[in-house]
Structures are given as structure tokens and as C-alpha cells.
Write a protein that holds these residues in place. Sequence first.
Motif, PDB file in Angstrom:
ATOM      1  N   LYS A 241      45.347  25.852  26.600  1.00 43.93           N
ATOM      2  CA  LYS A 241      44.047  25.404  26.926  1.00 43.93           C
ATOM      3  C   LYS A 241      43.297  26.797  27.611  1.00 43.93           C
ATOM      4  CE  LYS A 241      43.399  23.753  31.514  1.00 43.93           C
ATOM      5  NZ  LYS A 241      42.731  22.940  32.356  1.00 43.93           N
ATOM      6  N   ASP A 242      41.862  26.811  27.541  1.00 43.08           N
ATOM      7  CA  ASP A 242      41.289  27.652  28.106  1.00 43.08           C
ATOM      8  C   ASP A 242      41.596  27.928  29.450  1.00 43.08           C
ATOM      9  OD1 ASP A 242      39.602  30.228  28.569  1.00 43.08           O
ATOM     10  OD2 ASP A 242      37.888  28.967  28.483  1.00 43.08           O
ATOM     11  N   PHE A 243      42.395  28.675  30.086  1.00 48.89           N
ATOM     12  CA  PHE A 243      42.710  28.841  31.516  1.00 48.89           C
ATOM     13  C   PHE A 243      42.334  30.115  32.113  1.00 48.89           C
ATOM     14  CE2 PHE A 243      46.544  29.507  34.595  1.00 48.89           C
ATOM     15  CZ  PHE A 243      46.103  28.400  35.288  1.00 48.89           C
ATOM     16  N   LYS A 244      41.416  30.256  33.142  1.00 51.51           N
ATOM     17  CA  LYS A 244      41.188  31.359  33.678  1.00 51.51           C
ATOM     18  C   LYS A 244      41.843  31.751  34.809  1.00 51.51           C
ATOM     19  CE  LYS A 244      36.339  30.312  32.412  1.00 51.51           C
ATOM     20  NZ  LYS A 244      35.267  29.627  32.818  1.00 51.51           N
ATOM     21  N   ILE A 245      42.357  33.159  34.875  1.00 56.94           N
ATOM     22  CA  ILE A 245      42.675  33.679  36.125  1.00 56.94           C
ATOM     23  C   ILE A 245      41.843  34.813  36.488  1.00 56.94           C
ATOM     24  CG2 ILE A 245      44.825  34.784  37.042  1.00 56.94           C
ATOM     25  CD1 ILE A 245      46.676  33.318  34.910  1.00 56.94           C
ATOM     26  N   VAL A 246      41.215  34.455  37.691  1.00 54.77           N
ATOM     27  CA  VAL A 246      40.390  35.765  37.964  1.00 54.77           C
ATOM     28  C   VAL A 246      40.629  36.467  39.319  1.00 54.77           C
ATOM     29  CG1 VAL A 246      38.468  34.553  36.840  1.00 54.77           C
ATOM     30  CG2 VAL A 246      38.723  34.120  39.062  1.00 54.77           C
ATOM     31  N   ASN A 247      40.366  37.539  39.462  1.00 56.76           N
ATOM     32  CA  ASN A 247      40.535  38.309  40.647  1.00 56.76           C
ATOM     33  C   ASN A 247      42.020  38.622  41.034  1.00 56.76           C
ATOM     34  OD1 ASN A 247      37.769  38.852  41.398  1.00 56.76           O
ATOM     35  ND2 ASN A 247      37.676  36.783  41.947  1.00 56.76           N
ATOM     36  N   PHE A 248      42.632  39.109  39.853  1.00 55.26           N
ATOM     37  CA  PHE A 248      44.095  39.386  39.753  1.00 55.26           C
ATOM     38  C   PHE A 248      44.141  40.435  39.402  1.00 55.26           C
ATOM     39  CE2 PHE A 248      44.797  34.724  41.023  1.00 55.26           C
ATOM     40  CZ  PHE A 248      45.896  34.660  41.508  1.00 55.26           C
ATOM     41  N   ASP A 249      45.223  41.452  39.670  1.00 57.45           N
ATOM     42  CA  ASP A 249      45.423  42.689  38.856  1.00 57.45           C
ATOM     43  C   ASP A 249      46.240  42.345  37.536  1.00 57.45           C
ATOM     44  OD1 ASP A 249      46.127  45.210  38.068  1.00 57.45           O
ATOM     45  OD2 ASP A 249      46.605  46.066  40.010  1.00 57.45           O
ATOM     46  N   ASP A 250      45.493  42.793  36.343  1.00 59.58           N
ATOM     47  CA  ASP A 250      46.282  42.083  35.231  1.00 59.58           C
ATOM     48  C   ASP A 250      47.579  42.974  34.940  1.00 59.58           C
ATOM     49  OD1 ASP A 250      44.135  40.664  34.580  1.00 59.58           O
ATOM     50  OD2 ASP A 250      43.102  42.202  33.515  1.00 59.58           O
ATOM     51  N   THR A 251      47.945  44.113  35.596  1.00 59.51           N
ATOM     52  CA  THR A 251      48.932  44.926  35.545  1.00 59.51           C
ATOM     53  C   THR A 251      50.191  43.937  35.978  1.00 59.51           C
ATOM     54  OG1 THR A 251      48.048  46.856  35.917  1.00 59.51           O
ATOM     55  CG2 THR A 251      50.219  47.099  36.084  1.00 59.51           C
ATOM     56  N   TYR A 252      49.975  43.395  37.017  1.00 58.55           N
ATOM     57  CA  TYR A 252      50.920  42.464  37.692  1.00 58.55           C
ATOM     58  C   TYR A 252      51.293  41.019  37.164  1.00 58.55           C
ATOM     59  CZ  TYR A 252      51.051  46.299  40.918  1.00 58.55           C
ATOM     60  OH  TYR A 252      50.945  47.579  41.528  1.00 58.55           O
TER      61      TYR A 252
ATOM     62  N   SER B 113      55.136  43.825  31.513  1.00 57.44           N
ATOM     63  CA  SER B 113      54.712  45.154  32.305  1.00 57.44           C
ATOM     64  C   SER B 113      56.020  45.396  33.090  1.00 57.44           C
ATOM     65  CB  SER B 113      53.741  44.866  33.300  1.00 57.44           C
ATOM     66  OG  SER B 113      53.458  45.975  34.162  1.00 57.44           O
ATOM     67  N   ASN B 114      56.134  46.561  33.396  1.00 58.36           N
ATOM     68  CA  ASN B 114      57.324  46.895  34.188  1.00 58.36           C
ATOM     69  C   ASN B 114      57.169  46.678  35.678  1.00 58.36           C
ATOM     70  OD1 ASN B 114      58.967  48.126  31.976  1.00 58.36           O
ATOM     71  ND2 ASN B 114      58.133  49.886  32.243  1.00 58.36           N
ATOM     72  N   TRP B 115      56.078  46.685  36.174  1.00 59.70           N
ATOM     73  CA  TRP B 115      55.784  46.280  37.395  1.00 59.70           C
ATOM     74  C   TRP B 115      55.447  44.805  37.676  1.00 59.70           C
ATOM     75  CZ3 TRP B 115      56.610  51.085  39.403  1.00 59.70           C
ATOM     76  CH2 TRP B 115      56.537  52.019  38.932  1.00 59.70           C
ATOM     77  N   SER B 116      55.769  44.026  36.756  1.00 60.81           N
ATOM     78  CA  SER B 116      55.454  42.608  36.922  1.00 60.81           C
ATOM     79  C   SER B 116      56.242  41.769  37.833  1.00 60.81           C
ATOM     80  CB  SER B 116      55.180  42.042  35.649  1.00 60.81           C
ATOM     81  OG  SER B 116      56.293  41.920  35.127  1.00 60.81           O
ATOM     82  N   SER B 117      57.618  42.004  37.661  1.00 60.30           N
ATOM     83  CA  SER B 117      58.228  41.063  38.604  1.00 60.30           C
ATOM     84  C   SER B 117      59.295  41.788  39.392  1.00 60.30           C
ATOM     85  CB  SER B 117      58.897  39.872  37.668  1.00 60.30           C
ATOM     86  OG  SER B 117      59.886  40.683  36.737  1.00 60.30           O
ATOM     87  N   SER B 118      59.688  40.938  40.340  1.00 62.38           N
ATOM     88  CA  SER B 118      60.444  41.497  41.460  1.00 62.38           C
ATOM     89  C   SER B 118      61.986  41.775  40.692  1.00 62.38           C
ATOM     90  CB  SER B 118      60.458  41.003  42.867  1.00 62.38           C
ATOM     91  OG  SER B 118      61.071  39.357  42.490  1.00 62.38           O
TER      92      SER B 118
END
Length: 121
Positions: free
Chosen positions: A74-85, A90-95
Motif C-alpha cells: 500500500k501507499d506508505f509514507k516515510i517522511v523526515n528520514f534520511d533516504d540514504t539510511y 546502501s552500504n551505510w544503511s545497516s549496522s
Amino acid sequence: MVKHWRVDREEKYEIVEKWFLKDLEMIDGKEADTDNPYFDMHFHKVYNMEAYSCASKYTFARTLNKLNAMYLKKDFKIVNFDDTYLDDDSNWSSSNRDFLVVMRICFYASNLLCLSLCRLS
């Protein structure tokens, strides 16, 4: 939502509230450019939440996004998060990819060192 407390040496957990992913309209990270654990979950009502850390907030958002992509689509909004993470590719996304990040940095640093030591004729 789970309430956690400790009685002597025993840890106790109690389910305080449940939400359905299908009812979640948006996750608002509040400030994408600062390191804070606070975010809002928008259902029929807005819930102010605090994660253990900023990293756990991003992990939670990535998990909800994956669950939505797998099951609801469904249309799910994630706002005010840095898209890189938020991007799992992304290499930087997970610990758990810290080793990969360190290896890449070392690789680039060794290349720079080799290039700086090479003589140009």
C-alpha cells in the motif's frame, strides 16, 4: 507497544497497545538531519514515540517498509528520514554491514596511498 520493567532480577513485559500495519498511514522521523530517536506514527491518531537510539529508529522504519512491501503493497509514507539510511541497498544503511564499510574505506585509502607514492614521468 510493550511496557518493560524489572522486578528484582526478573524482567517483565506487558503488551500495552497493538496497532495494525494496514492502519499505519505515515511515519514521521521529525528531523532527518539530526541524530534523535523521536518519531511519530500516524494512525487514526498520532502517537509520539521514542526509540532506543536513532539507529533503532531507522531499523524500525526499514522493517515496517519491508513488511509493507511484502504483504500489503500500500501507499506508505516515510517522511523526515534520511533516504540514504532507509535504502537497504546502501552500504551505510545497516549496522551489520560495518565490516563492509570499513573494508571499502581501507581499500580507497590504500589506493590513495599507492597513487601518492607512484612517480609520474
